[in-house]
Design a protein around this motif. Structure first.
Motif, PDB file in Angstrom:
ATOM      1  N   ASP A  53      -1.550 -12.062   4.880  1.00 25.55           N
ATOM      2  CA  ASP A  53      -1.559 -12.498   3.484  1.00 25.55           C
ATOM      3  C   ASP A  53      -1.722 -14.009   3.371  1.00 25.55           C
ATOM      4  O   ASP A  53      -2.405 -14.490   2.467  1.00 25.55           O
ATOM      5  CB  ASP A  53      -0.280 -12.045   2.768  1.00 25.55           C
ATOM      6  CG  ASP A  53      -0.250 -10.541   2.529  1.00 25.55           C
ATOM      7  OD1 ASP A  53      -1.300  -9.872   2.711  1.00 25.55           O
ATOM      8  OD2 ASP A  53       0.818 -10.029   2.158  1.00 25.55           O
ATOM      9  N   ARG A  76      -4.673 -15.627   1.254  1.00 25.68           N
ATOM     10  CA  ARG A  76      -4.407 -16.614   0.194  1.00 25.68           C
ATOM     11  C   ARG A  76      -5.168 -17.913   0.457  1.00 25.68           C
ATOM     12  O   ARG A  76      -5.738 -18.508  -0.454  1.00 25.68           O
ATOM     13  CB  ARG A  76      -2.918 -16.922   0.123  1.00 25.68           C
ATOM     14  CG  ARG A  76      -2.102 -15.916  -0.609  1.00 25.68           C
ATOM     15  CD  ARG A  76      -0.663 -16.421  -0.710  1.00 25.68           C
ATOM     16  NE  ARG A  76       0.131 -15.597  -1.571  1.00 25.68           N
ATOM     17  CZ  ARG A  76       1.139 -14.839  -1.170  1.00 25.68           C
ATOM     18  NH1 ARG A  76       1.467 -14.811   0.116  1.00 25.68           N
ATOM     19  NH2 ARG A  76       1.820 -14.131  -2.038  1.00 25.68           N
ATOM     20  N   ILE A 104       0.373 -11.319  -5.579  1.00 26.28           N
ATOM     21  CA  ILE A 104       0.794 -10.588  -4.384  1.00 26.28           C
ATOM     22  C   ILE A 104       2.290 -10.292  -4.423  1.00 26.28           C
ATOM     23  O   ILE A 104       2.725  -9.185  -4.095  1.00 26.28           O
ATOM     24  CB  ILE A 104       0.399 -11.349  -3.097  1.00 26.28           C
ATOM     25  CG1 ILE A 104      -1.126 -11.338  -2.950  1.00 26.28           C
ATOM     26  CG2 ILE A 104       1.060 -10.730  -1.863  1.00 26.28           C
ATOM     27  CD1 ILE A 104      -1.654 -12.143  -1.789  1.00 26.28           C
ATOM     28  N   PRO A 163      -3.771  -7.556  -0.559  1.00 28.40           N
ATOM     29  CA  PRO A 163      -2.742  -7.756   0.460  1.00 28.40           C
ATOM     30  C   PRO A 163      -2.604  -6.577   1.418  1.00 28.40           C
ATOM     31  O   PRO A 163      -2.881  -5.432   1.056  1.00 28.40           O
ATOM     32  CB  PRO A 163      -1.452  -7.947  -0.344  1.00 28.40           C
ATOM     33  CG  PRO A 163      -1.783  -7.690  -1.748  1.00 28.40           C
ATOM     34  CD  PRO A 163      -3.247  -7.554  -1.899  1.00 28.40           C
TER      35      PRO A 163
END
Length: 119
Positions: A65, A69, A87, A110
């Protein structure tokens, strides 16, 4: 335009993010196709278009994640756009920009959504 054949998938780092030479060919084909579509629609006004536009969506693949991001934040910076990071609430992380009625959207899904089998 003829592009050279790349026998390997050597990664080149550009602005901290890898660019795969084979991806450059896909990018060229996509841009060429979008231009051809725009020219065709302009030359053929009887062919309908979406009244409210459409979205060109790019799905980001990442190993974590944090990496997902980071990629979305990088794309947002390139687009001059804001990041919507949902998320923590079970959603996605996105960056989007409108070009008239056409929207470019980068989406990171995610890892836990994949594990849960969620779209």
């Amino acid at each position: 335009m003829t592009l050279p054949t790349m026998p390997t998938r050597t990664r080149v780092v550009c602005s901290g993010h890898p660019v795969v030479p084979g991806d450059l060919f896909a990018r060229h084909q996509t841009i060429t196709g979008l231009r051809k579509l725009a020219d065709y629609l302009e030359a053929n006004p009887a062919v309908p278009v979406e009244e409210f536009g459409t979205t060109y969506t790019v799905w980001i693949n990442a190993t974590s994640d944090d990496e997902g991001r980071a990629q979305i934040h990088h794309i947002a910076e390139l687009l001059g756009a804001e990041v919507a990071d949902w998320i923590a609430f079970g959603g996605y992380c996105t960056a989007r920009r409108a070009f008239g009625r056409i929207r470019y959207t980068a989406v990171y899904k995610p890892a836990r959504r994949n594990r849960w089998g969620l779209a």
